[in-house]
Write an enzyme that holds these catalytic residues in place. Structure first.
Site, short mmCIF file in Angstrom:
data_model
loop_
_atom_site.label_atom_id
_atom_site.label_comp_id
_atom_site.label_asym_id
_atom_site.label_seq_id
_atom_site.Cartn_x
_atom_site.Cartn_y
_atom_site.Cartn_z
N ASP A 12 -15.06 -18.91 -65.91
CA ASP A 12 -14.90 -19.81 -64.77
C ASP A 12 -14.68 -18.94 -63.54
OD1 ASP A 12 -12.27 -19.04 -64.95
OD2 ASP A 12 -11.46 -21.06 -65.27
N CYS A 69 -11.50 -16.79 -68.76
CA CYS A 69 -10.95 -17.72 -67.77
C CYS A 69 -9.55 -17.21 -67.44
CB CYS A 69 -10.99 -19.18 -68.25
SG CYS A 69 -9.85 -19.62 -69.56
N THR A 71 -6.50 -17.86 -68.58
CA THR A 71 -5.73 -17.53 -69.78
C THR A 71 -6.62 -17.17 -70.97
OG1 THR A 71 -5.79 -19.84 -70.47
CG2 THR A 71 -3.87 -19.12 -69.16
N HIS A 102 -12.55 -10.71 -90.42
CA HIS A 102 -12.06 -11.75 -91.33
C HIS A 102 -12.55 -13.16 -90.98
CE1 HIS A 102 -8.40 -9.42 -93.18
NE2 HIS A 102 -9.55 -8.75 -93.25
N HIS A 137 -13.35 -13.69 -97.45
CA HIS A 137 -13.30 -14.22 -96.08
C HIS A 137 -14.45 -15.19 -95.82
CE1 HIS A 137 -10.14 -11.38 -95.42
NE2 HIS A 137 -10.93 -10.37 -95.74
#
Ligand code: RB5
Length: 147
Positions: A12, A69, A71, A102, A137
């Site tokens: 963003d 972005c 965070t 994983h 996995h």
């Protein structure tokens, strides 16, 4: 290193310069790169940018995606709404390696207001250098992907 991989980037408005630095870094490592913007710092909505990149990974046009972005969280949530996307937010190198090994993550998200450029580039390198280990996995990833 799998230099044939195609990488898509988006963000963003939180830090378009950092995203452009990511694109140059990944390209300099020999990957095919498409940075789908945005190209200005005008306020925008992270869901549409996360979704746009995610759809182009799921379609097979790109192998992996890198998102940014403020965070890393909102754009990750938007990407993970696209079926087939496994995107994790990373602020450390260990997690970036493990989400490939994983979780077979196909997108990496980071927070421009959380980490600095040097750490972010190390995180990108760890993500790109790691390979999915399969085996037990794969069973777990299949469970994530089950309808
Ligand atoms: C935009 O101000 C900010 O909310 C966004 O970049 C991101 O942090 C959301 O998760």
């Amino acid at each position: 290193m799998t230099a044939s991989k195609r990488i898509i980037l988006s963000s963003d408005h939180a830090d378009i310069e950092l995203r452009q630095t990511f694109a140059k870094h990944v390209q300099a490592r020999g990957f095919e790169v498409l940075d789908i913007g945005p190209t200005t710092s005008e306020s925008t909505h992270y869901p549409k940018h996360g979704q746009a990149a995610a759809e182009r990974v799921v379609s097979g046009e790109f192998d992996l995606g890198i998102l940014l972005c403020g965070t890393g969280q909102g754009i990750m949530m938007a990407a993970n709404k696209v079926k087939g996307i496994r995107c994790g937010v990373c602020s450390d190198v260990f997690s970036a390696r493990m989400i490939r090994q994983h979780n077979n993550a196909n997108m990496l998200s980071m927070g421009a207001r959380v980490i600095g450029e040097g750490l972010a580039l190390d995180i990108i390198d760890a993500f790109l250098d790691a390979e999915f280990e399969g085996g037990r996995h794969a069973t777990r990833v299949d469970m994530i992907e089950a309808d």
